[in-house]
Enzyme design. Structure first.
Site, PDB file in Angstrom:
ATOM      1  N   GLY A 149       0.827  -1.197   0.000  1.00 14.79           N
ATOM      2  CA  GLY A 149       0.000   0.000   0.000  1.00 14.79           C
ATOM      3  C   GLY A 149       0.862   1.247   0.000  1.00 14.79           C
ATOM      4  O   GLY A 149       2.015   1.206   0.447  1.00 14.79           O
ATOM      5  N   GLN A 209       2.864   9.882   1.361  1.00 12.90           N
ATOM      6  CA  GLN A 209       4.218   9.310   1.392  1.00 12.90           C
ATOM      7  C   GLN A 209       5.076   9.743   0.209  1.00 12.90           C
ATOM      8  O   GLN A 209       6.293   9.613   0.249  1.00 12.90           O
ATOM      9  CB  GLN A 209       4.146   7.777   1.419  1.00 12.90           C
ATOM     10  N   CYS A 249       6.044  -0.389   7.046  1.00 10.96           N
ATOM     11  CA  CYS A 249       5.670   0.781   6.249  1.00 10.96           C
ATOM     12  C   CYS A 249       6.844   1.164   5.356  1.00 10.96           C
ATOM     13  O   CYS A 249       7.989   1.154   5.815  1.00 10.96           O
ATOM     14  CB  CYS A 249       5.331   1.935   7.189  1.00 10.96           C
ATOM     15  N   LEU A 250       6.549   1.499   4.101  1.00  7.22           N
ATOM     16  CA  LEU A 250       7.630   1.907   3.189  1.00  7.22           C
ATOM     17  C   LEU A 250       8.339   3.164   3.679  1.00  7.22           C
ATOM     18  O   LEU A 250       9.480   3.417   3.305  1.00  7.22           O
ATOM     19  CB  LEU A 250       7.067   2.135   1.772  1.00  7.22           C
ATOM     20  N   HIS A 278      -4.215   1.462   7.706  1.00  8.28           N
ATOM     21  CA  HIS A 278      -2.844   1.982   7.775  1.00  8.28           C
ATOM     22  C   HIS A 278      -2.667   3.145   6.782  1.00  8.28           C
ATOM     23  O   HIS A 278      -2.139   4.202   7.144  1.00  8.28           O
ATOM     24  CB  HIS A 278      -1.865   0.831   7.480  1.00  8.28           C
ATOM     25  N   GLU A 279      -3.121   2.941   5.544  1.00  5.14           N
ATOM     26  CA  GLU A 279      -2.938   3.983   4.518  1.00  5.14           C
ATOM     27  C   GLU A 279      -3.791   5.208   4.815  1.00  5.14           C
ATOM     28  O   GLU A 279      -3.361   6.349   4.583  1.00  5.14           O
ATOM     29  CB  GLU A 279      -3.259   3.434   3.121  1.00  5.14           C
ATOM     30  N   HIS A 305      -2.107   7.547   7.094  1.00  2.43           N
ATOM     31  CA  HIS A 305      -1.129   8.420   6.433  1.00  2.43           C
ATOM     32  C   HIS A 305      -1.789   9.721   5.965  1.00  2.43           C
ATOM     33  O   HIS A 305      -1.191  10.795   6.045  1.00  2.43           O
ATOM     34  CB  HIS A 305      -0.512   7.720   5.216  1.00  2.43           C
TER      35      HIS A 305
HETATM   36 NI    NI Z   1       2.816   3.151   5.619  1.00  2.00          NI
END
Ligand code: NI
Length: 169
Positions: A46, A51, A92-93, A134-135, A138
């Site tokens: 995701g 991000q 998480c990226l 989660h997304e 963000h």
């Molecule tokens: Ni993330």
């Protein structure tokens, strides 16, 4: 198609609150293509626009094994949550190499626009439900490490800063 740079915690830009997408136009469609390419390249499941330093309410997800079921959610709103929650191990990226437990709803229903600007309702459970939660965090400027204890979060912040210093040498 372009790969977009991903912001890394503790970059303060990750804490900006995203604004609604006004129209799903060519610019937004290009952003979707680029975000999907960036997510697949980074082997993530995701990615939120936040991000990649675009502060608009747009997320892309693919939790399939084959990486061939992209899901685009624009201006997502949670309209239902299950009573049950569970602790889920997340990464998480934007916080590479860090994994920890976060409490999430088991199932949710989300209303959003798709990549063509059509309204849709998505019923999600398990990994997909967790990933959407989660997304969507963000988009509110929230990174998953903020659910952890201040001590843990501080340790992660220091570790990330050290890694970023070493990368830039
Ligand atoms: Ni993330």
């Amino acid at each position: 198609m372009a790969l977009l740079p991903i912001l890394c915690f503790p970059d303060p830009k990750l804490h900006k609150v995203a604004q609604p997408v006004q129209t799903v136009d060519a610019r937004v469609k290009t952003l979707i293509v680029d975000m999907l390419a960036t997510m697949y390249d980074a082997k993530g499941i995701g990615l939120a626009a936040t991000q990649v330093d675009v502060h608009e309410r747009l997320i892309v997800i693919d939790v399939s094994e084959e990486r061939d079921q992209p899901l685009v959610l624009i201006n997502p709103e949670i309209v239902w949550t299950s009573a049950e929650t569970h602790l889920n191990e997340e990464g998480c990226l934007s916080v590479p190499g860090i994994y920890d437990g976060v409490q999430r709803f088991n199932a949710i229903t989300v209303r959003a626009l798709d990549g063509e600007g059509n309204s849709r309702t998505v019923e999600a459970e398990d990994l997909l439900a967790v990933c959407i939660q989660h997304e969507m965090d963000h988009l509110l400027g929230k990174v998953f490490v903020e659910y952890l204890s201040p001590l843990k979060r501080d340790r992660i912040r220091k570790k990330m800063l050290k890694a970023q210093r070493e990368d830039s040498r």
